[in-house]
Design a protein around this motif. Structure first.
Motif: not given
Length: 506
Positions: A45-67
């Motif tokens: 999810g890292l773009d050329d400017d080193g920014k984490l995409s919204e999609d990648a963040q959401q995948r991570a947050l969904d995982s953390l909700a389970k954890i």
């Protein structure tokens, strides 16, 4: 539901996957209670400017909700959440971490590459027999690869910017596989490895591999009966290389033992491992079931058993930079004495505040090893940028901020780093303690020299009149400090002299 005081939790927010391990200890050995893994592919999810995409963040947050649901039975102070390569690199990591921490109810600690390597080694070392053998430990993650050599303790540590996700994206774009792409990936990895080969040479008798890529390769070779269980050999790697290159796309990979979840990042991870065999010159490695999360658990448990690696690191810095230990301890003692007075108004949790204040006092003169002029700035720079074993980047940022502001005008701009919020009351304690011991004398302040705090911006210092009269230079310094704190931080420091008869009758 009652929490299990015997349980510890380590959550590794890796570039490829999130790993949770909950365990207890019996005779210093882990007893696993629960494990959970999600393939989040954060690095993708890292773009050329080193920014984490919204999609990648959401995948991570969904995982953390389970954890988060799995963490409810673990005492909060026995949970450690660690962010590695992708969160080190992401320009918007602080924004993501705020969301993630609100879900987890626990802080995320960003660690350096070498600290990650140390924790990998600590985990793997506790998975092996305690015999005195030197080992090279290799851990290929999603965005970085850690190399560590040592015996009971690590002697050489490196973290290289190559991993299964980053190399798959870079050298096998859109999942395309061919000889040219593979050679480019191996060549790039060898270029990164080459400067460190001589540093590691002679420091190991056996090679140990850990984490997903190496375990996946070992499983494939075992199922195909190309290697003994838990081993990877050079011959097995050559056979697997041929199998990899028969496919033109990751979707066509038909390798017995390769899981679907590993398929997309297998070419990049395999290329890195192949390059390590070639450049480091070993012919086989053993596979460990432990990795960074187990290392986190052992490190965390050590903090509760008087084996805190951070204390050892502070002692090493004091010795390395020839810091005046007696002066540091004098300042630390006075800080600790006054800390309870401000505890309820601190931004920092009380237990963490006590450690940070003690370490900052012990290290406040660190920069004198470079130059006297602006030594607080030199010390702060070292603490911000050094590889400090046991410390997260946030802890280093807090230490750096305290040391930077222990003298002269407080720096209220550009103080936030890794999402750290300045705790100005801790700064005030350190500044005042330094003023009282400016003459570097081994004096004991009367117990009647007291500090109180009625609000986050209201301090009062009470001094016996006789002591006040006998120390006019300190009194002048305190008056100047009161003006400076008011103008710079909006903190009122009232200095009250107490009648000596009142003190005697108290």
């Amino acid at each position: 539901m009652a929490q299990n005081s015997e349980s510890y939790a380590a959550l590794d927010l890796g570039s490829n996957s999130f790993h949770l391990v909950i365990a207890s200890f019996h005779e210093d050995k882990l007893r696993i209670i629960d494990r959970h893994k999600d393939m989040v592919r954060l690095a993708a999810g890292l773009d050329d400017d080193g920014k984490l995409s919204e999609d990648a963040q959401q995948r991570a947050l969904d995982s953390l909700a389970k954890i988060a649901n799995r963490l409810v039975d673990v005492p909060p102070h026995q949970i450690r959440v660690v962010g590695t390569n992708t969160l080190r690199a992401a320009s918007n990591a602080t924004e993501f971490m705020r969301k993630a921490e609100s879900i987890l109810g626990a802080p995320i600690n960003i660690i350096s590459g070498t600290e990650e390597a140390r924790l990998v080694y600590l985990g793997v070392a506790n998975d092996l027999s305690p015999e005195q053998r030197s080992r090279l430990v290799i851990d290929i993650g999603g965005g970085s690869t850690e190399l560590v050599a040592g015996n009971q303790n690590p002697k050489r540590l490196e973290s290289l910017p190559m991993g299964c996700v980053s190399f798959s994206i870079r050298f096998f774009p859109n999942g395309e596989i061919n000889e040219k792409n593979f050679k480019r990936a191996v060549s790039a990895a060898r270029q990164l490895i080459a400067p460190y080969v001589e540093q590691f040479r002679g420091y190991w008798e056996e090679v140990i591999g850990s984490s997903g890529t190496i375990r996946s390769v070992s499983k494939i070779l075992d199922l195909q009966q190309l290697c003994d269980t838990g081993h990877v050999t050079r011959d097995g790697m050559e056979t697997l290389r041929k199998q990899l290159l028969t496919a033109k796309h990751v979707s066509e990979l038909n390798i017995k033992g390769l899981s679907d979840e590993r398929r997309d990042v297998f070419p990049g991870g395999f290329s890195v491992l192949y390059a390590l065999f070639e450049e480091m010159g070993f012919n086989a490695l053993h596979v460990s079931g432990y990795a960074v999360r187990e290392g986190i658990l052992y490190d965390l448990a050590g903090r509760f058993r008087h084996r805190d690696k951070r204390d050892e690191t502070i002692r090493q810095l004091v010795a390395q930079y020839a810091i005046d230990q007696d002066q540091g301890e004098r300042v630390a003692e006075l800080c600790q004495r006054w800390l309870p007075a401000v505890a309820e108004h601190l931004v920092t949790p009380a237990e963490e505040a006590e450690d940070l204040l003690r370490w900052a006092a012990q290290l406040h003169e660190l920069g004198l090893a470079i130059a006297h002029g602006g030594y607080h700035k030199h010390g702060a720079y070292i603490l911000s940028n050094a590889d400090m074993s046991g410390f997260s980047r946030q802890e280093q940022a807090r230490l750096s901020l305290l040391v930077l502001n222990h003298r002269r005008k407080p720096k209220t701009t550009d103080t936030a780093s890794y999402g750290v919020v300045p705790d100005w009351l801790l700064v005030c304690l350190l500044r005042l303690a330094c003023i009282f011991y400016r003459r570097r004398q081994a004096i004991t302040l009367p117990n009647t020299v007291t500090l109180s705090c009625t609000a986050p911006d209201q301090l009062q210092l009470s001094l016996p009149q006789q002591w006040y009269d006998a120390n006019p230079l300190t009194a002048a310094d305190l008056s100047d400090e009161a003006d400076l704190l008011q103008k710079s931080l909006g903190i009122s420091l009232a200095i009250q002299s107490i009648d000596d008869d009142a003190v005697a009758n108290a």
